[in-house]
Scaffold this active site. Structure first.
Site, PDB file in Angstrom:
ATOM      1  N   CYS A  93      37.901  39.575  35.733  1.00 28.99           N
ATOM      2  CA  CYS A  93      37.660  40.039  37.107  1.00 28.99           C
ATOM      3  C   CYS A  93      37.984  41.517  37.301  1.00 28.99           C
ATOM      4  O   CYS A  93      37.223  42.257  37.917  1.00 28.99           O
ATOM      5  CB  CYS A  93      38.477  39.195  38.080  1.00 28.99           C
ATOM      6  SG  CYS A  93      38.338  37.425  37.830  1.00 28.99           S
ATOM      7  N   ASP A 143      43.078  33.503  39.436  1.00 28.24           N
ATOM      8  CA  ASP A 143      42.991  32.149  39.971  1.00 28.24           C
ATOM      9  C   ASP A 143      42.330  31.211  38.966  1.00 28.24           C
ATOM     10  O   ASP A 143      42.769  30.081  38.752  1.00 28.24           O
ATOM     11  CB  ASP A 143      42.191  32.142  41.274  1.00 28.24           C
ATOM     12  CG  ASP A 143      42.966  32.763  42.421  1.00 28.24           C
ATOM     13  OD1 ASP A 143      43.920  33.500  42.151  1.00 28.24           O
ATOM     14  OD2 ASP A 143      42.604  32.519  43.578  1.00 28.24           O
ATOM     15  N   CYS A 162      39.849  40.341  41.631  1.00 30.51           N
ATOM     16  CA  CYS A 162      40.158  38.918  41.760  1.00 30.51           C
ATOM     17  C   CYS A 162      40.744  38.625  43.136  1.00 30.51           C
ATOM     18  O   CYS A 162      41.313  39.493  43.800  1.00 30.51           O
ATOM     19  CB  CYS A 162      41.086  38.445  40.653  1.00 30.51           C
ATOM     20  SG  CYS A 162      41.175  36.639  40.509  1.00 30.51           S
ATOM     21  N   ASP A 163      40.666  37.367  43.501  1.00 27.38           N
ATOM     22  CA  ASP A 163      40.732  36.926  44.890  1.00 27.38           C
ATOM     23  C   ASP A 163      41.797  37.564  45.767  1.00 27.38           C
ATOM     24  O   ASP A 163      41.513  38.076  46.845  1.00 27.38           O
ATOM     25  CB  ASP A 163      40.950  35.407  44.926  1.00 27.38           C
ATOM     26  CG  ASP A 163      39.806  34.641  44.286  1.00 27.38           C
ATOM     27  OD1 ASP A 163      38.873  35.278  43.791  1.00 27.38           O
ATOM     28  OD2 ASP A 163      39.865  33.410  44.279  1.00 27.38           O
ATOM     29  N   LYS A 164      43.065  37.518  45.346  1.00 28.19           N
ATOM     30  CA  LYS A 164      44.148  37.907  46.248  1.00 28.19           C
ATOM     31  C   LYS A 164      44.353  39.414  46.315  1.00 28.19           C
ATOM     32  O   LYS A 164      45.049  39.908  47.208  1.00 28.19           O
ATOM     33  CB  LYS A 164      45.451  37.217  45.845  1.00 28.19           C
ATOM     34  CG  LYS A 164      45.334  35.699  45.735  1.00 28.19           C
ATOM     35  CD  LYS A 164      44.704  35.071  46.957  1.00 28.19           C
ATOM     36  CE  LYS A 164      44.383  33.606  46.756  1.00 28.19           C
ATOM     37  NZ  LYS A 164      43.333  33.334  45.778  1.00 28.19           N
ATOM     38  N   CYS A 178      34.358  36.212  39.572  1.00 27.86           N
ATOM     39  CA  CYS A 178      33.540  34.990  39.513  1.00 27.86           C
ATOM     40  C   CYS A 178      32.271  35.128  40.343  1.00 27.86           C
ATOM     41  O   CYS A 178      32.291  35.652  41.458  1.00 27.86           O
ATOM     42  CB  CYS A 178      34.355  33.795  39.969  1.00 27.86           C
ATOM     43  SG  CYS A 178      35.801  33.471  38.931  1.00 27.86           S
ATOM     44  N   GLU A 237      45.280  26.225  44.687  1.00 30.43           N
ATOM     45  CA  GLU A 237      43.884  25.841  44.833  1.00 30.43           C
ATOM     46  C   GLU A 237      43.612  24.618  43.964  1.00 30.43           C
ATOM     47  O   GLU A 237      44.166  24.482  42.882  1.00 30.43           O
ATOM     48  CB  GLU A 237      42.967  27.000  44.425  1.00 30.43           C
ATOM     49  CG  GLU A 237      43.067  28.176  45.370  1.00 30.43           C
ATOM     50  CD  GLU A 237      42.177  29.340  44.964  1.00 30.43           C
ATOM     51  OE1 GLU A 237      41.523  29.243  43.902  1.00 30.43           O
ATOM     52  OE2 GLU A 237      42.142  30.339  45.700  1.00 30.43           O
ATOM     53  N   SER A 292      39.589  26.583  45.831  1.00 30.91           N
ATOM     54  CA  SER A 292      38.862  27.744  45.341  1.00 30.91           C
ATOM     55  C   SER A 292      37.587  27.903  46.147  1.00 30.91           C
ATOM     56  O   SER A 292      37.043  26.933  46.689  1.00 30.91           O
ATOM     57  CB  SER A 292      38.526  27.549  43.866  1.00 30.91           C
ATOM     58  OG  SER A 292      37.532  28.452  43.458  1.00 30.91           O
TER      59      SER A 292
END
Length: 556
Positions: free
Chosen positions: A48, A80, A121-123, A193, A443, A469
């Site tokens: 990511c 994640d 990435c997500d966070k 992702c 998640e 997720s």
């Protein structure tokens, strides 16, 4: 310009500071310019964020070209996808706070005049936004970009297909060799992702809320155009510093509603609810969980994106980028085009010049939405007095009623699914996985994907005080609040209880009489904290409910 960096760099008494900065190559001329921090979330543990070091070079080039001085620093990132299904996943949401805290600390310490936050990435995306809203200095969020899809038997595949293949393999639907073939091709390079999972959802949010320049996010990470995008962001931040464009001026109530509309229209991740609630609290904007229902109800679903749809993020880029989505929302009256953005232009002005690709099929016209309402539904009721969240993209069922199958951790639920112990009609209840109870709201992509892969997706439901997720699909309710550890009703569910989840009436109920519930409540005691020292223990002590964004910064 009133440059706060001068507090550190200018005047007789600052000679020691200048001496140290000159030791690493800065000149007197450099130190008279606006100093821009580049907060980099590069890490060598996942695809990511893997190319963010390269992009930081381009951001620095853009800053210098525009008359500023870049100073790069690092913060952290947690994958994640890699930690999913393990105890390591408990660190993911906690990392959002560490990202925000570390950016805040370095910026306060070194008194930067502006920030460019490189995220993926997500966070890391909401973490950067939280920091900008706390600091309230000019700032740009630059998304590193999505991964390109892999190919398996002529079809696009993402990490979602790998997770679901695990469930398919466990149930005997595919062989281990086939699982390995999918694993080998699903992540063909660098980038976050590929579906409208949490990273791409939050990247969309950043453009619609105004903290990311329009049409910067969806350029894939490995695309050569990303270098020009990064340099452009370096120039944008200098202009923002010169004109004192501040995050809290940009992130108004209207901007938050624009962001929610983008999640609804794209079938985005339920995590956006958590992150936008947290951002609103940092911005001082009144926003509650019911507002997501209001906006989603009035916003059409315009894109068929994975996990429940057809396309991936790279297809959005080919269609013309997020600007095309913004244009649809503004033209339809679903987003406020007068909202300001970091470039100095309004959202409407940016959307008006969106370069839509002729004949593209990814972003539907307003006259032909996939659904008349958006992809998020907020549920309440006796099981979730403070709310729960379900993503209804791809779901045709409106109601599910069945017996509870109760699990006090994710691992036990996963073992039941892969062991063939879940049957049609069941309602899986996974508890003690909330912000405090987990801690960190793990998640549940492993479990939800195993359900889908086992062919149970059309006949079972799942509810949890944890999270999902963005790749999760199916009849899955997360963020159930209050959480079990805090004595929420989910703590009192027992095996075999009848549960009703009614999407149309936005209700979750436990079909048990009040006398029985009262007796269960009287016998219940909260479990001891799973951590008593270190960062996890600090998080347990400070974190708020999921219905408030699971924030830790409002201490007093």
């Amino acid at each position: 310009m009133k440059l706060q960096s001068y507090t550190i760099t200018q005047g007789r008494d600052r000679a020691p500071a200048r001496a140290q900065l000159k030791g690493i190559g800065f000149t007197d001329e450099d130190l008279k310019k606006p100093i821009i921090g580049i907060a980099n979330t590069w890490i060598g543990t996942m695809p990511c964020n893997f190319m963010l070091r390269d992009l930081a070079v381009d951001v620095a080039r853009g800053i210098r070209e525009a008359g500023g001085t870049p100073m790069e620093f690092n913060t952290i990132a947690i994958s994640d996808g890699i930690t999913m299904g393990t105890q390591g996943m408990k660190t993911s949401l906690i990392s959002r706070e560490v990202v925000a805290d570390s950016i805040e600390l370095v910026t306060r310490g070194h008194m930067f005049d502006g920030l460019v936050c490189l995220v993926a990435c997500d966070k890391t995306i909401p973490g950067a936004a939280l920091a900008l809203l706390r600091l309230n200095i000019p700032g740009v969020v630059l998304y590193g970009g999505s991964i390109l899809p892999g190919k398996y038997k002529g079809q696009d595949v993402t990490i979602q297909e790998v997770f679901e293949a695990v469930g398919a393999c466990a149930s005997g639907k595919i062989t281990e060799d086939e699982l390995h073939q999918i694993e080998d091709v699903a992540s063909p390079g660098a980038g976050a992702c590929g579906g409208q999972f949490t990273a791409n959802t939050m990247a969309t949010v950043m453009e619609l809320i105004g903290l990311s320049p329009m049409n910067t996010a969806m350029v894939p990470q490995v695309d050569d155009r990303k270098h020009d995008v990064a340099a452009y962001c370096g120039r944008v931040i200098l202009d923002a510093v010169k004109n004192n464009r501040l995050p809290r001026q940009i992130c108004t109530r209207a901007a938050f509603e624009n962001a929610i509309a983008s999640v609804a229209a794209t079938g985005g991740s339920t995590n956006a609810v958590l992150h936008l609630l947290a951002m609103a609290r940092e911005a001082g904007v009144e926003l509650n969980i019911d507002d997501f229902q209001t906006v989603s109800e009035r916003t059409p679903l315009l894109l068929s994106l994975k996990p429940a749809g057809q396309y991936v993020a790279a297809d959005v880029d080919k269609a013309g980028g997020i600007g095309v989505i913004a244009k649809r929302l503004v033209d339809g009256g679903y987003a406020d085009g007068t909202a300001q953005t970091i470039t100095g232009k309004t959202l409407g002005e940016e959307a008006a010049v969106a370069p839509e690709t002729p004949g593209q099929q990814v972003v539907r016209p307003l006259s032909d939405p996939i659904k008349k309402t958006g992809g998020l539904v907020i549920l309440k009721g006796s099981l979730a007095p403070d709310g729960g969240v379900i993503k209804v993209t791809g779901i045709e069922r409106k109601i599910h009623r069945g017996p509870a199958r109760v699990f006090n951790c994710e691992e036990d639920a996963m073992a039941a699914v892969t062991g063939g112990k879940i049957t049609h009609g069941d309602v899986l209840v996974i508890r003690y996985e909330g912000p405090k109870g987990g801690p960190g709201m793990r998640e549940m992509l492993g479990v939800t994907s195993a359900i889908m892969g086992a062919g149970l997706g059309d006949t079972v439901a799942l509810m949890t005080d944890g999270r999902f997720s963005g790749a999760t699909r199916g009849f899955m309710v997360g963020h159930v609040a209050p959480e079990a550890t805090m004595g929420g009703p989910i703590a009192f569910v027992e095996e075999g209880d009848q549960i009703t989840i009614d999407i149309e009436h936005r209700n979750m109920s436990l079909d048990v009489d009040e006398a029985t519930l009262s007796a269960r409540r009287a016998k219940w005691t909260a479990p001891p904290p799973p951590f008593r020292e270190g960062v996890m223990a600090k998080y347990i002590k400070l974190v708020s409910s999921a219905s408030e964004g699971a924030i830790t910064s409002k201490v007093f």
